[in-house]
Design a protein around this motif. Structure first.
Motif, PDB file in Angstrom:
ATOM      1  N   ASP A  90       0.809  -1.228   0.000  1.00 14.90           N
ATOM      2  CA  ASP A  90       0.000   0.000   0.000  1.00 14.90           C
ATOM      3  C   ASP A  90       0.840   1.275   0.000  1.00 14.90           C
ATOM      4  OD1 ASP A  90      -2.339  -1.486  -0.026  1.00 14.90           O
ATOM      5  OD2 ASP A  90      -2.561  -1.440   2.155  1.00 14.90           O
ATOM      6  N   GLN A  91       2.100   1.189   0.416  1.00 17.13           N
ATOM      7  CA  GLN A  91       2.995   2.341   0.418  1.00 17.13           C
ATOM      8  C   GLN A  91       3.839   2.421  -0.851  1.00 17.13           C
ATOM      9  OE1 GLN A  91       2.823   0.225   3.339  1.00 17.13           O
ATOM     10  NE2 GLN A  91       1.188   1.626   3.910  1.00 17.13           N
ATOM     11  N   GLN A  93       5.958   0.139  -1.821  1.00 11.41           N
ATOM     12  CA  GLN A  93       7.202  -0.607  -1.666  1.00 11.41           C
ATOM     13  C   GLN A  93       7.041  -2.004  -2.258  1.00 11.41           C
ATOM     14  OE1 GLN A  93       7.296   0.020   2.705  1.00 11.41           O
ATOM     15  NE2 GLN A  93       9.383   0.740   2.322  1.00 11.41           N
TER      16      GLN A  93
END
Length: 133
Positions: A90-91, A93
């Motif tokens: 979700d970030q 990454q």
């Protein structure tokens, strides 16, 4: 590297697209080939018309260890190949995760598989650890 009850996981510095060939090479260095690639994002879009994160399942196989395992338990093929996943969290990454075959083998009542599962687990753990370098 983070160990979970069913696998090994790490964040990598590469983008999702850059990580896939790097993971494939790390698997190769431990004697695995990638038999299957399932693009989960594309499949879910095509089949369900839903959007999903970048996510691929790599079906990895080490032929000599697969042969030993199947020789000890012919029905073991339901657990093969060993899955390794690459996805974008979700970030944004990139995460790489591999199954722990020792966890999977707990449901199989065949002590002859313990040694093979430990060898495969060691190799998959080394794959994940190598990606942290």
């Amino acid at each position: 590297m983070e160990a979970t009850s069913y696998g090994y996981r790490t964040l990598v510095r590469e983008t999702y697209e850059e990580a896939i060939p790097r993971v494939t090479e790390a698997l190769k260095a431990q004697g695995f080939g990638v038999l299957t690639e399932i693009d989960v994002k594309a499949t879910l879009k095509k089949k369900l018309d839903v959007d999903f994160r970048k996510y691929i399942i790599l079906g990895a196989c080490n032929p000599s260890l697969a042969h030993k395992a199947l020789s000890a338990e012919v029905e073991l093929g339901i657990f093969l190949p060993c899955n390794v996943i690459v996805y974008e969290d979700d970030q944004g990454q990139t995460v790489v995760s591999a199954m722990n075959p020792q966890a999977a083998m707990q449901v199989v009542e065949n002590s002859a598989l313990q040694e093979v599962a430990a060898a495969v687990a060691d190799k998959l753990r080394k794959v994940i650890q190598s990606l942290e370098e």
